[in-house]
Design a protein around this motif. Sequence first.
Motif, PDB file in Angstrom:
ATOM      1  N   MET A 166       0.840  -1.197   0.000  1.00 18.44           N
ATOM      2  CA  MET A 166       0.000   0.000   0.000  1.00 18.44           C
ATOM      3  C   MET A 166       0.881   1.255   0.000  1.00 18.44           C
ATOM      4  O   MET A 166       1.885   1.309   0.695  1.00 18.44           O
ATOM      5  N   SER A 167       0.536   2.231  -0.793  1.00 13.10           N
ATOM      6  CA  SER A 167       1.317   3.454  -0.876  1.00 13.10           C
ATOM      7  C   SER A 167       1.346   4.163   0.464  1.00 13.10           C
ATOM      8  O   SER A 167       0.363   4.207   1.185  1.00 13.10           O
ATOM      9  N   GLU A 168       2.487   4.755   0.790  1.00 13.73           N
ATOM     10  CA  GLU A 168       2.624   5.516   2.017  1.00 13.73           C
ATOM     11  C   GLU A 168       2.470   7.009   1.759  1.00 13.73           C
ATOM     12  O   GLU A 168       2.624   7.811   2.667  1.00 13.73           O
ATOM     13  N   LYS A 169       2.193   7.378   0.519  1.00 11.57           N
ATOM     14  CA  LYS A 169       2.042   8.791   0.198  1.00 11.57           C
ATOM     15  C   LYS A 169       0.732   9.323   0.797  1.00 11.57           C
ATOM     16  O   LYS A 169      -0.250   8.589   0.923  1.00 11.57           O
ATOM     17  N   PRO A 170       0.710  10.608   1.167  1.00 11.66           N
ATOM     18  CA  PRO A 170      -0.524  11.212   1.677  1.00 11.66           C
ATOM     19  C   PRO A 170      -1.651  11.109   0.650  1.00 11.66           C
ATOM     20  O   PRO A 170      -1.425  11.273  -0.549  1.00 11.66           O
ATOM     21  N   ARG A 171      -2.846  10.848   1.145  1.00 16.94           N
ATOM     22  CA  ARG A 171      -4.027  10.722   0.282  1.00 16.94           C
ATOM     23  C   ARG A 171      -4.816  12.028   0.340  1.00 16.94           C
ATOM     24  O   ARG A 171      -5.259  12.447   1.408  1.00 16.94           O
ATOM     25  N   ILE A 172      -4.981  12.648  -0.824  1.00 20.41           N
ATOM     26  CA  ILE A 172      -5.678  13.927  -0.931  1.00 20.41           C
ATOM     27  C   ILE A 172      -6.912  13.736  -1.809  1.00 20.41           C
ATOM     28  O   ILE A 172      -6.803  13.231  -2.937  1.00 20.41           O
ATOM     29  N   LEU A 173      -8.059  14.151  -1.313  1.00 19.88           N
ATOM     30  CA  LEU A 173      -9.305  14.061  -2.076  1.00 19.88           C
ATOM     31  C   LEU A 173      -9.810  15.459  -2.410  1.00 19.88           C
ATOM     32  O   LEU A 173      -9.928  16.313  -1.523  1.00 19.88           O
ATOM     33  N   PHE A 174     -10.115  15.693  -3.686  1.00 21.44           N
ATOM     34  CA  PHE A 174     -10.708  16.948  -4.142  1.00 21.44           C
ATOM     35  C   PHE A 174     -12.166  16.681  -4.516  1.00 21.44           C
ATOM     36  O   PHE A 174     -12.444  15.765  -5.305  1.00 21.44           O
ATOM     37  N   VAL A 175     -13.075  17.461  -3.954  1.00 25.14           N
ATOM     38  CA  VAL A 175     -14.500  17.268  -4.208  1.00 25.14           C
ATOM     39  C   VAL A 175     -15.100  18.576  -4.730  1.00 25.14           C
ATOM     40  O   VAL A 175     -15.023  19.613  -4.063  1.00 25.14           O
ATOM     41  N   ASP A 176     -15.680  18.499  -5.921  1.00 25.43           N
ATOM     42  CA  ASP A 176     -16.326  19.678  -6.507  1.00 25.43           C
ATOM     43  C   ASP A 176     -17.308  19.183  -7.558  1.00 25.43           C
ATOM     44  O   ASP A 176     -17.018  18.227  -8.273  1.00 25.43           O
ATOM     45  N   LYS A 186     -20.297   9.786  -3.061  1.00 27.42           N
ATOM     46  CA  LYS A 186     -19.214   8.853  -3.384  1.00 27.42           C
ATOM     47  C   LYS A 186     -17.953   9.212  -2.611  1.00 27.42           C
ATOM     48  O   LYS A 186     -17.174   8.331  -2.215  1.00 27.42           O
ATOM     49  N   ALA A 187     -17.750  10.514  -2.373  1.00 20.36           N
ATOM     50  CA  ALA A 187     -16.595  10.943  -1.576  1.00 20.36           C
ATOM     51  C   ALA A 187     -16.682  10.390  -0.160  1.00 20.36           C
ATOM     52  O   ALA A 187     -15.684   9.950   0.416  1.00 20.36           O
ATOM     53  N   ILE A 188     -17.884  10.386   0.403  1.00 23.86           N
ATOM     54  CA  ILE A 188     -18.080   9.836   1.748  1.00 23.86           C
ATOM     55  C   ILE A 188     -17.777   8.345   1.758  1.00 23.86           C
ATOM     56  O   ILE A 188     -17.142   7.826   2.685  1.00 23.86           O
ATOM     57  N   GLU A 189     -18.213   7.639   0.725  1.00 22.21           N
ATOM     58  CA  GLU A 189     -17.951   6.193   0.638  1.00 22.21           C
ATOM     59  C   GLU A 189     -16.456   5.913   0.512  1.00 22.21           C
ATOM     60  O   GLU A 189     -15.937   4.970   1.126  1.00 22.21           O
ATOM     61  N   LEU A 190     -15.750   6.729  -0.259  1.00 21.18           N
ATOM     62  CA  LEU A 190     -14.303   6.569  -0.384  1.00 21.18           C
ATOM     63  C   LEU A 190     -13.610   6.795   0.960  1.00 21.18           C
ATOM     64  O   LEU A 190     -12.667   6.082   1.317  1.00 21.18           O
ATOM     65  N   GLN A 191     -14.080   7.785   1.699  1.00 18.41           N
ATOM     66  CA  GLN A 191     -13.496   8.080   3.011  1.00 18.41           C
ATOM     67  C   GLN A 191     -13.697   6.911   3.976  1.00 18.41           C
ATOM     68  O   GLN A 191     -12.794   6.549   4.728  1.00 18.41           O
ATOM     69  N   LYS A 192     -14.882   6.316   3.953  1.00 16.35           N
ATOM     70  CA  LYS A 192     -15.165   5.186   4.850  1.00 16.35           C
ATOM     71  C   LYS A 192     -14.301   3.975   4.496  1.00 16.35           C
ATOM     72  O   LYS A 192     -13.868   3.229   5.384  1.00 16.35           O
ATOM     73  N   ALA A 193     -14.041   3.786   3.217  1.00 22.01           N
ATOM     74  CA  ALA A 193     -13.250   2.638   2.792  1.00 22.01           C
ATOM     75  C   ALA A 193     -11.778   2.813   3.130  1.00 22.01           C
ATOM     76  O   ALA A 193     -11.097   1.853   3.521  1.00 22.01           O
ATOM     77  N   HIS A 194     -11.276   4.028   2.989  1.00 21.56           N
ATOM     78  CA  HIS A 194      -9.849   4.296   3.241  1.00 21.56           C
ATOM     79  C   HIS A 194      -9.706   5.789   3.519  1.00 21.56           C
ATOM     80  O   HIS A 194      -9.644   6.588   2.580  1.00 21.56           O
ATOM     81  N   PRO A 195      -9.656   6.210   4.782  1.00 25.33           N
ATOM     82  CA  PRO A 195      -9.656   7.642   5.123  1.00 25.33           C
ATOM     83  C   PRO A 195      -8.523   8.416   4.458  1.00 25.33           C
ATOM     84  O   PRO A 195      -7.419   7.903   4.262  1.00 25.33           O
ATOM     85  N   PHE A 196      -8.838   9.651   4.127  1.00 23.82           N
ATOM     86  CA  PHE A 196      -7.874  10.539   3.495  1.00 23.82           C
ATOM     87  C   PHE A 196      -7.143  11.374   4.549  1.00 23.82           C
ATOM     88  O   PHE A 196      -7.644  11.576   5.658  1.00 23.82           O
ATOM     89  N   HIS A 197      -5.979  11.851   4.162  1.00 23.77           N
ATOM     90  CA  HIS A 197      -5.265  12.782   5.020  1.00 23.77           C
ATOM     91  C   HIS A 197      -5.914  14.169   4.951  1.00 23.77           C
ATOM     92  O   HIS A 197      -6.085  14.832   5.971  1.00 23.77           O
TER      93      HIS A 197
END
Length: 331
Positions: free
Chosen positions: A1-11, A42-53
């Motif tokens: 699994m990547s150790e890079k920070p996870r950033i989500l953009f929602v618009d 869908k952003a909420i579902e992504l967060q629940k599956a794997h939280p973002f930084h």
Amino acid sequence: MSEKPRILFVDDEPLLLEALQRAYFRHKRADWDMFFESNPQKAIELQKAHPFHVVVTDFHMPDINGLELAKSIQESDDSTQIVMLTGAADLDTAVNAINSTRIYRFYTKPCEPEVLEQGIEDCLLRHSQKTQSLNPSSQTGYDILNRLPIGVIVCDTNTHVIHMNQFAAEICATRQVFSIDPTTNRLRASLASYRDELNACIQSVAPQDRAMSLSRKGSDTSVCVIISNLKEGQNDRVMLLISDPDRHMAPSIDILQSIYDLPPSEARLLQHIVQGYSLLEAADKMGITESSARTYLKRIFSKTNTRGQPELIRSVLLTPTLHQQESRLFN
């Protein structure tokens, strides 16, 4: 699994997301794992599956607005940092509605990519600071700071902001008293007439507390600021405690009498001082001479075991009993 920070953009504007992905932050692909979503659900579902930084979200979206999204994101994992983008017309609405949601950065649209990038980097630093310890007491400390009905800002002696609690973030978001330069992350007074004095207080790193009363931009009211020196190893840090009478009720005279065993006249003077009035202004409001006010103040110092107005105000602001009367504003 990547150790890079996870950033989500929602618009809800796909063209904006495409610009973020292909142009603005293309150079960050090696540093960040970036995700782009136009559907808040869908952003909420992504967060629940794997939280973002960090989640960067627009405020004005159909069905689920940015504040509702932020609340859902943090219910899933409250270490996720939120950056909110708003139109100028939505800013007041957003600021007035965030009592239950911790927003670390507000930016008005359009926002320069360099400014947004720096905001995300600041959020990543805050995320790291918040999650570096698994000790439950560490999280408890953040929760306590965010429930205080006063603003808390920690910065270095060059005024770079290191941490602020929710109350302080809301004050800064209005830009009436303080603002944070989005490029340098430096704190400054909104009114130019206070900037030199505030900078001098922060940069001098004096051993004793200092107090300032800062007028609000576009208003006749003021906030009271206590500036304290913090020592962290070899680093100098400064803590600002901010009391904003417009945001919460001042301690009642009855409570001040009860806690500090003060007669009504001394309790009333203490209330005015905590509200940010000078001794002369407080005396005028009470209809007494400045000499009488000084006599009252000396008695207050003795009864509260404090040695000056900054220490006195800090003592009152941090008294837990006084916060109980205001907890309804934060629940």
